[in-house]
Write a protein that holds these residues in place. Sequence first.
Motif, mmCIF file in Angstrom:
data_model
loop_
_atom_site.group_PDB
_atom_site.id
_atom_site.type_symbol
_atom_site.label_atom_id
_atom_site.label_comp_id
_atom_site.label_asym_id
_atom_site.label_seq_id
_atom_site.Cartn_x
_atom_site.Cartn_y
_atom_site.Cartn_z
ATOM 1 N N VAL A 268 33.834 44.225 37.337
ATOM 2 C CA VAL A 268 33.796 44.142 38.793
ATOM 3 C C VAL A 268 32.664 45.076 39.461
ATOM 4 C CG1 VAL A 268 36.186 43.883 38.697
ATOM 5 C CG2 VAL A 268 35.435 45.898 39.322
ATOM 6 N N LEU B 286 42.563 42.364 49.568
ATOM 7 C CA LEU B 286 40.979 42.256 49.754
ATOM 8 C C LEU B 286 40.563 41.120 48.288
ATOM 9 C CD1 LEU B 286 39.907 45.810 50.636
ATOM 10 C CD2 LEU B 286 40.560 43.725 52.127
ATOM 11 N N ASP B 287 41.457 41.407 47.216
ATOM 12 C CA ASP B 287 40.900 40.790 46.054
ATOM 13 C C ASP B 287 42.279 40.540 45.339
ATOM 14 O OD1 ASP B 287 38.850 39.763 44.277
ATOM 15 O OD2 ASP B 287 39.632 41.359 42.920
ATOM 16 N N THR B 288 42.330 39.569 44.486
ATOM 17 C CA THR B 288 43.447 39.236 43.797
ATOM 18 C C THR B 288 43.163 38.578 42.342
ATOM 19 O OG1 THR B 288 45.714 39.073 43.513
ATOM 20 C CG2 THR B 288 44.399 37.323 44.788
ATOM 21 N N VAL B 289 43.653 38.775 41.118
ATOM 22 C CA VAL B 289 43.950 37.798 40.007
ATOM 23 C C VAL B 289 44.839 37.730 39.502
ATOM 24 C CG1 VAL B 289 40.999 38.449 39.533
ATOM 25 C CG2 VAL B 289 43.016 40.003 38.426
ATOM 26 N N THR C 193 45.814 43.196 42.298
ATOM 27 C CA THR C 193 45.535 42.986 43.673
ATOM 28 C C THR C 193 44.929 44.155 44.167
ATOM 29 O OG1 THR C 193 47.080 41.201 43.800
ATOM 30 C CG2 THR C 193 46.516 42.231 45.670
#
Length: 405
Positions: free
Chosen positions: A139, A117-120, A97
């Motif tokens: 990325v 802001l972003d998560t996997v 994250t």
Amino acid sequence: MSGGAVVAVLGALVVVLVLVGLVGLLVVVRLVVGRVVLPGRERWTPVLAVDASSITLPLSDETRSAGTFGLWHRGDGRDGVDGLDGGDSGGGGDGHTVVGEVLDVDDVRGSVRRAVLDTVGAPPTEVRWSGHVLRHPSVLGTLWNDVAIPTVLGPAPAWQVSPPAEDGTAASRTWAVHVHGIRTTRVTALRTVPAATALGWTSLVPSFRGDGEAPSDTPASHLGAREWPDVEAALDHAVAHGAERLVLVGWSMGATITRELLVHSAHRARIVGIVLVAPALDWATTVQTAAERSGLPGPVVRLALGSMATPGLCRLVGLRSPVDVRALSWVLDPSAPPLDHLPPTLVVHSPGDPTVPFRLSEQFAAQHPGVVTLAVSEPTGHGWERNRDAAWFDDQVTRWGAALD
């Protein structure tokens, strides 16, 4: 008991006490050295709440730090931290994250809520705080591939990242080789790749012995003294694939490896510039500073550093070969090779660094006026200069790099 027997018993007791004292001292010295050269323990932070837009964590100096950071989710199975203060984890994992601005601080509950802001991966229950906002070269939004660098210990994985092609080829004649720091992995060094890509340079991000990814004969770091040949092999790869000019980018201990390459590399003539981020410019000062913060006596620290440099004794403290920290210094003798012919150098460092004293970067820049450019970040933790302000950081590197052409 006769007088002679009493003397003999007392003498034996003194010998035993001396031996016990020496063993105890050796244990302490090994612990001191181990904190520097051996992998650290994983440090996990419980997640208090999480949703699609925010995550709430226990309040600490770390979790309230200004900037953008990466959280590795529990279950990645990697160990190690970068720096002597445990400031950066090794990377990899089941999930990741990216957090941005601080949305709320609750001093009563002791919590901080930050923007996601972003998560996997699955929503985390525990995370490991790091500077790794770039979890993988995928990325970056540009061409990249895995490569295997032949080293004396076997093939070491590396990432090769190419700039957008302008003339039908993805390679450039200038290659930046990004060298990560102690007790971490190459994911740490991805943060300087965007600036190199913006300059049109090809980037190579290698692993090296002791980092948990490259083949190794010991888990202990040798502060660059044994690791540099693996990065030299990366330079061999770059030159074999078209590199005419090399820019070395050293993060933390990567600066020490960079120094060794300036001394030993067969490609010294191709090195046209150096970028150093939060650089370990003098290990004796860095270790002593960390020891003072921990309350360790100065004589114990000096004994620990001496044991690292002593054949035979160095093995008792976890090293395979001696490491003379004085010989790895950038500031001890600025007129000695390779510092007498230093290529243009950019140092990016924060005066808030709790691990590597900022004053060493100031001293280094003062010793090499007109050659070393010191870019001073806003106060932040060790190696977090780009996390604090990515736009500022990238601008410092790209403006400096453009002047090399």
